[in-house]
Design a protein around this motif. Structure first.
Motif, short mmCIF file in Angstrom:
data_model
loop_
_atom_site.label_atom_id
_atom_site.label_comp_id
_atom_site.label_asym_id
_atom_site.label_seq_id
_atom_site.Cartn_x
_atom_site.Cartn_y
_atom_site.Cartn_z
N ARG A 3 -43.24 -10.59 11.38
CA ARG A 3 -44.30 -10.88 10.41
C ARG A 3 -43.83 -11.85 9.35
NH1 ARG A 3 -48.72 -10.34 10.01
NH2 ARG A 3 -48.71 -8.77 11.64
N ALA A 34 -58.14 -16.61 0.45
CA ALA A 34 -57.44 -15.81 1.46
C ALA A 34 -56.00 -16.28 1.52
CB ALA A 34 -58.12 -15.96 2.81
N SER A 35 -55.08 -15.36 1.34
CA SER A 35 -53.67 -15.71 1.37
C SER A 35 -53.23 -15.94 2.80
CB SER A 35 -52.85 -14.58 0.76
OG SER A 35 -52.85 -13.48 1.63
N ALA A 79 -50.84 -14.64 4.40
CA ALA A 79 -50.55 -13.36 5.03
C ALA A 79 -51.83 -12.69 5.52
CB ALA A 79 -49.82 -12.43 4.06
N ALA A 80 -52.89 -12.76 4.68
CA ALA A 80 -54.16 -12.13 5.04
C ALA A 80 -54.78 -12.80 6.26
CB ALA A 80 -55.12 -12.16 3.86
N LEU A 136 -52.93 -11.77 9.35
CA LEU A 136 -53.28 -10.40 9.72
C LEU A 136 -54.64 -10.34 10.40
CD1 LEU A 136 -52.21 -8.25 6.63
CD2 LEU A 136 -51.33 -8.07 8.96
N LEU A 137 -55.58 -11.06 9.82
CA LEU A 137 -56.93 -11.06 10.34
C LEU A 137 -56.96 -11.57 11.78
CD1 LEU A 137 -59.81 -10.53 9.10
CD2 LEU A 137 -60.03 -13.00 9.02
N THR A 174 -59.80 -4.85 11.96
CA THR A 174 -58.93 -4.93 10.79
C THR A 174 -58.47 -3.54 10.37
OG1 THR A 174 -60.07 -6.90 10.02
CG2 THR A 174 -58.80 -5.67 8.39
N PHE A 205 -55.88 -2.22 12.83
CA PHE A 205 -54.62 -2.93 12.82
C PHE A 205 -53.82 -2.62 11.56
CE2 PHE A 205 -52.06 -6.93 12.39
CZ PHE A 205 -51.27 -6.72 13.51
N GLY A 226 -49.24 -8.32 3.00
CA GLY A 226 -50.54 -8.98 3.09
C GLY A 226 -51.72 -8.02 3.22
N ASP A 283 -54.13 -8.06 0.26
CA ASP A 283 -54.86 -9.33 0.27
C ASP A 283 -56.06 -9.26 1.21
OD1 ASP A 283 -53.09 -10.41 -1.46
OD2 ASP A 283 -52.07 -11.71 -0.01
N LEU A 284 -55.79 -8.81 2.43
CA LEU A 284 -56.84 -8.79 3.43
C LEU A 284 -57.94 -7.80 3.06
CD1 LEU A 284 -58.10 -9.63 6.01
CD2 LEU A 284 -56.46 -8.25 7.28
N VAL A 320 -60.18 -9.39 0.58
CA VAL A 320 -61.08 -10.39 1.18
C VAL A 320 -62.33 -9.71 1.72
CG1 VAL A 320 -61.37 -12.00 3.10
CG2 VAL A 320 -59.26 -12.03 1.76
#
Lengths: 197, 197
Positions: A126, A147-148, A150-151, A154-155, B159, B162, B174, B177-178, B181
């Motif tokens: 990661r 949105a970072s 990292a985000a 992940l998404l 999401t 996960f 992250g 962050d997600l 969002v």
DNA sequence: GTCTATAGCTGGATAGAC
DNA sequence: GTCTATCCAGCTATAGAC
């Protein structure tokens, strides 16, 4: 370069054959099918060899996982890619290691050694993803905090895994819709996918 | 209402105790720990009873899965919710059935009966989700094709699963962050979450 | 309904021949 | 290195007593 004579050797043909057999069994029938006898039979050798090469089954699973992670690292888009987001997305989607990963996760539930290995390796993976994603987004002038990096990573990863898992059960409702949503975003940044093959 | 006398009865205390024991074992140690002996020991009865009530282990797993799906259905936000998206999101995130689901998916890899049951039940669940999501989005005046109800549902579900899976391995980079969002989007439609408790 | 007892199988692991 | 032979543990499932 002289071949070292430590035993058991790390690149003996039988050793690789055993790992291959274990991986195939794991994908086709689940980790519960990965027993000393069945792995050995598929590799065409005696089951005693598993203990000769790996010591215990725990240890064999850990070695198998490491090999798999090494492969996925080697497959990561390089810095010089022309469409890094597209490549990441495709790697996340079709990487057959996804299925393998599901099995390892389930396996880790009752094998502490496997659990620790997954945790530490996943953290490294990661980290590499985030570094790469940050670099790519910065080059496109995308700024936080909408949105970072990292985000976003992940998404994409979560979506890819979930869709694949559902598809394995014949569930595909809404899949194309969601894929389009994501690919439209990617295309906004780096254009339509250029087919290389 | 007179109690019917068919045997084995479907609501005998021992039967429920066995299912509870199996579920707990599955969550704590993975499906491989769910054996006749261990389940019976935890339920405080003899292992022979499993075959008396369920016939085979396959059949017991199927019954356990059905019970779990039934619960998650009962937990779905009702039509009259004031903040249905928030409630769906929370149900997807903290539903402990997520962990159980992972085990069933792995289990299905080598138990065809379980596989079929998951496939058919999941199709029903998703259908219900899409119907509910369509209704909710329509009431907010959200129109396609930016994102179809099915795609939004998938995105939230994927999401949630996960993130939970990663968190189980101590991976949280992250995540906040997600989550932000997604929750920002939800808040745009139905405002900040109103705490009911 | 719930138990004991047991049959029959498959598993991980080791010892020792080659 | 690779094999045969074997030990012991744990599993599913059944038969039959209570």
């Amino acid at each position: 370069m002289a071949r070292s004579r430590r035993s058991p050797s790390n690149d003996a043909p039988a050793r690789g054959a055993l790992l291959d057999a274990a991986e195939t069994l794991m994908l086709e029938e689940g980790y519960a099918a990965v027993t000393t006898r069945r792995v050995a039979a598929r590799a065409g050798v005696n089951n005693g060899l598993i203990h000769y090469y790996f010591g215990t089954m725990d240890s064999m699973f850990v070695d198998l996982f490491r090999r798999s992670v090494g492969r996925s690292f080697a497959q990561m888009p390089t810095t010089s890619s022309t469409q890094p987001l597209w490549e990441m997305w495709e790697a996340m989607r079709d990487f057959s290691g996804n299925a393998l990963m599901s099995e390892f996760i389930a396996l880790s539930n009752h094998r502490p050694l496997v659990r620790e290995e997954i945790a530490s390796q996943s953290a490294l993976v990661r980290e590499a993803h985030v570094v790469e994603m940050s670099r790519v987004l910065a080059s496109y002038g995308v700024v936080e905090p909408e949105a970072s990096p990292a985000a976003i990573g992940l998404l994409m990863m979560g979506t890819a895994r979930f869709l694949q898992m559902e598809a394995a059960f014949g569930l595909t409702v809404g899949h194309d819709d969601l894929i389009q949503v994501i690919e439209r975003r990617i295309a906004m940044l780096e254009g339509d996918r250029i087919r290389t093959a």
